[in-house]
Design a protein around this motif. Sequence first.
Motif, PDB file in Angstrom:
ATOM      1  N   ALA A   1       0.889  -1.284  -0.044  1.00 17.61           N
ATOM      2  CA  ALA A   1       0.052   0.056  -0.027  1.00 17.61           C
ATOM      3  C   ALA A   1       0.806   1.215  -0.116  1.00 17.61           C
ATOM      4  O   ALA A   1       2.067   1.320   0.393  1.00 17.61           O
ATOM      5  CB  ALA A   1      -0.969  -0.048   1.172  1.00 17.61           C
ATOM      6  N   MET A   2       0.318   2.289  -0.413  1.00 14.65           N
ATOM      7  CA  MET A   2       0.936   3.586  -0.569  1.00 14.65           C
ATOM      8  C   MET A   2       1.164   4.200   0.824  1.00 14.65           C
ATOM      9  O   MET A   2       0.103   4.001   1.599  1.00 14.65           O
ATOM     10  CB  MET A   2       0.286   4.472  -1.384  1.00 14.65           C
ATOM     11  CG  MET A   2       0.247   4.285  -2.907  1.00 14.65           C
ATOM     12  SD  MET A   2       1.768   4.751  -3.855  1.00 14.65           S
ATOM     13  CE  MET A   2       2.068   6.486  -3.352  1.00 14.65           C
ATOM     14  N   GLY A   3       2.133   4.628   1.461  1.00 11.33           N
ATOM     15  CA  GLY A   3       2.331   5.021   2.717  1.00 11.33           C
ATOM     16  C   GLY A   3       1.680   6.341   3.138  1.00 11.33           C
ATOM     17  O   GLY A   3       1.051   6.513   4.028  1.00 11.33           O
ATOM     18  N   ASP A   4       1.593   7.085   2.121  1.00 11.69           N
ATOM     19  CA  ASP A   4       1.044   8.592   2.464  1.00 11.69           C
ATOM     20  C   ASP A   4       0.804   9.125   0.876  1.00 11.69           C
ATOM     21  O   ASP A   4       1.544   9.299   0.115  1.00 11.69           O
ATOM     22  CB  ASP A   4       2.076   9.517   2.905  1.00 11.69           C
ATOM     23  CG  ASP A   4       1.475  11.005   3.390  1.00 11.69           C
ATOM     24  OD1 ASP A   4       0.398  11.188   3.115  1.00 11.69           O
ATOM     25  OD2 ASP A   4       2.326  11.820   3.291  1.00 11.69           O
ATOM     26  N   THR A   5      -0.642   9.189   0.971  1.00 10.38           N
ATOM     27  CA  THR A   5      -1.185   9.845  -0.379  1.00 10.38           C
ATOM     28  C   THR A   5      -1.798  11.178  -0.432  1.00 10.38           C
ATOM     29  O   THR A   5      -2.363  11.741  -0.950  1.00 10.38           O
ATOM     30  CB  THR A   5      -2.385   8.921  -0.856  1.00 10.38           C
ATOM     31  OG1 THR A   5      -3.523   8.903   0.097  1.00 10.38           O
ATOM     32  CG2 THR A   5      -1.784   7.398  -1.058  1.00 10.38           C
ATOM     33  N   SER A   6      -1.753  11.782   1.163  1.00  8.41           N
ATOM     34  CA  SER A   6      -2.155  13.237   1.177  1.00  8.41           C
ATOM     35  C   SER A   6      -1.622  14.273   0.197  1.00  8.41           C
ATOM     36  O   SER A   6      -2.196  15.293   0.073  1.00  8.41           O
ATOM     37  CB  SER A   6      -2.197  13.677   2.534  1.00  8.41           C
ATOM     38  OG  SER A   6      -0.709  13.801   2.882  1.00  8.41           O
ATOM     39  N   SER A   7      -0.342  13.981  -0.334  1.00  7.75           N
ATOM     40  CA  SER A   7       0.405  15.190  -1.008  1.00  7.75           C
ATOM     41  C   SER A   7       0.168  14.837  -2.557  1.00  7.75           C
ATOM     42  O   SER A   7       0.670  15.639  -3.235  1.00  7.75           O
ATOM     43  CB  SER A   7       1.686  14.987  -0.690  1.00  7.75           C
ATOM     44  OG  SER A   7       2.530  13.945  -0.844  1.00  7.75           O
ATOM     45  N   MET A   8      -0.490  13.613  -2.856  1.00  5.64           N
ATOM     46  CA  MET A   8      -0.601  13.530  -4.179  1.00  5.64           C
ATOM     47  C   MET A   8      -1.771  14.115  -5.000  1.00  5.64           C
ATOM     48  O   MET A   8      -2.923  14.681  -4.372  1.00  5.64           O
ATOM     49  CB  MET A   8      -1.248  11.926  -4.177  1.00  5.64           C
ATOM     50  CG  MET A   8      -0.114  10.769  -3.853  1.00  5.64           C
ATOM     51  SD  MET A   8       1.439  10.931  -4.625  1.00  5.64           S
ATOM     52  CE  MET A   8       1.088  10.033  -6.235  1.00  5.64           C
ATOM     53  N   PRO A   9      -1.555  14.604  -6.077  1.00  6.72           N
ATOM     54  CA  PRO A   9      -2.718  15.653  -6.776  1.00  6.72           C
ATOM     55  C   PRO A   9      -3.930  14.639  -7.269  1.00  6.72           C
ATOM     56  O   PRO A   9      -3.909  13.457  -7.086  1.00  6.72           O
ATOM     57  CB  PRO A   9      -2.055  15.986  -8.106  1.00  6.72           C
ATOM     58  CG  PRO A   9      -1.075  14.973  -8.372  1.00  6.72           C
ATOM     59  CD  PRO A   9      -0.497  14.377  -7.075  1.00  6.72           C
ATOM     60  N   ALA A  10      -4.942  15.438  -7.473  1.00 13.56           N
ATOM     61  CA  ALA A  10      -6.391  14.710  -7.863  1.00 13.56           C
ATOM     62  C   ALA A  10      -6.203  13.907  -8.961  1.00 13.56           C
ATOM     63  O   ALA A  10      -5.186  14.150 -10.004  1.00 13.56           O
ATOM     64  CB  ALA A  10      -7.139  15.980  -8.092  1.00 13.56           C
ATOM     65  N   ASN A  11      -6.553  12.739  -9.063  1.00 10.55           N
ATOM     66  CA  ASN A  11      -6.654  11.890 -10.181  1.00 10.55           C
ATOM     67  C   ASN A  11      -5.313  11.418 -10.403  1.00 10.55           C
ATOM     68  O   ASN A  11      -5.013  10.742 -11.492  1.00 10.55           O
ATOM     69  CB  ASN A  11      -7.177  12.567 -11.388  1.00 10.55           C
ATOM     70  CG  ASN A  11      -8.493  12.747 -11.357  1.00 10.55           C
ATOM     71  OD1 ASN A  11      -9.395  12.220 -10.652  1.00 10.55           O
ATOM     72  ND2 ASN A  11      -8.760  14.174 -11.969  1.00 10.55           N
ATOM     73  N   TRP A  12      -4.511  11.022  -9.418  1.00  9.95           N
ATOM     74  CA  TRP A  12      -2.976  10.449  -9.406  1.00  9.95           C
ATOM     75  C   TRP A  12      -3.181   9.244  -9.662  1.00  9.95           C
ATOM     76  O   TRP A  12      -4.279   8.429  -9.431  1.00  9.95           O
ATOM     77  CB  TRP A  12      -2.167  10.877  -7.978  1.00  9.95           C
ATOM     78  CG  TRP A  12      -3.039  10.260  -6.789  1.00  9.95           C
ATOM     79  CD1 TRP A  12      -4.012  10.752  -6.137  1.00  9.95           C
ATOM     80  CD2 TRP A  12      -2.538   8.902  -6.303  1.00  9.95           C
ATOM     81  NE1 TRP A  12      -4.209   9.864  -5.064  1.00  9.95           N
ATOM     82  CE2 TRP A  12      -3.529   8.712  -5.275  1.00  9.95           C
ATOM     83  CE3 TRP A  12      -1.899   8.052  -6.641  1.00  9.95           C
ATOM     84  CZ2 TRP A  12      -3.378   7.447  -4.372  1.00  9.95           C
ATOM     85  CZ3 TRP A  12      -1.552   6.673  -6.047  1.00  9.95           C
ATOM     86  CH2 TRP A  12      -2.458   6.804  -4.958  1.00  9.95           C
TER      87      TRP A  12
END
Length: 95
Positions: free
Chosen positions: A62-73
């Motif tokens: 699983a991805m560890g942290d997705t909060s900084s990913m842009p929309a529709n990443w």
Amino acid sequence: TRDASPAHFLFKIESCSLLQNCGIDKYETNDFVAGEHKWKLIICPNGEDKEKDSDYISIYLAMGDTSSMPANWEVNVVFSIFLYNQIHDNYLYSL
């Protein structure tokens, strides 16, 4: 060819039956970095659904942290998992 170099992460469980017997339903590793992203392994020693999968161990990447990913990443990943069975002295390989 590819630009990202391969990465390796080793996680050792001394006794999977101890996890099962202690009532641990889910364990998440600390984050590790591979391909410029943070990842973690999620381990369910009694399977994802305890009533249906209790004879199996479930392991997820699983991805560890997705909060900084842009929309529709989107991130495309190719990974392999090797599980060593100490009782039968063999490996389970999943691609």
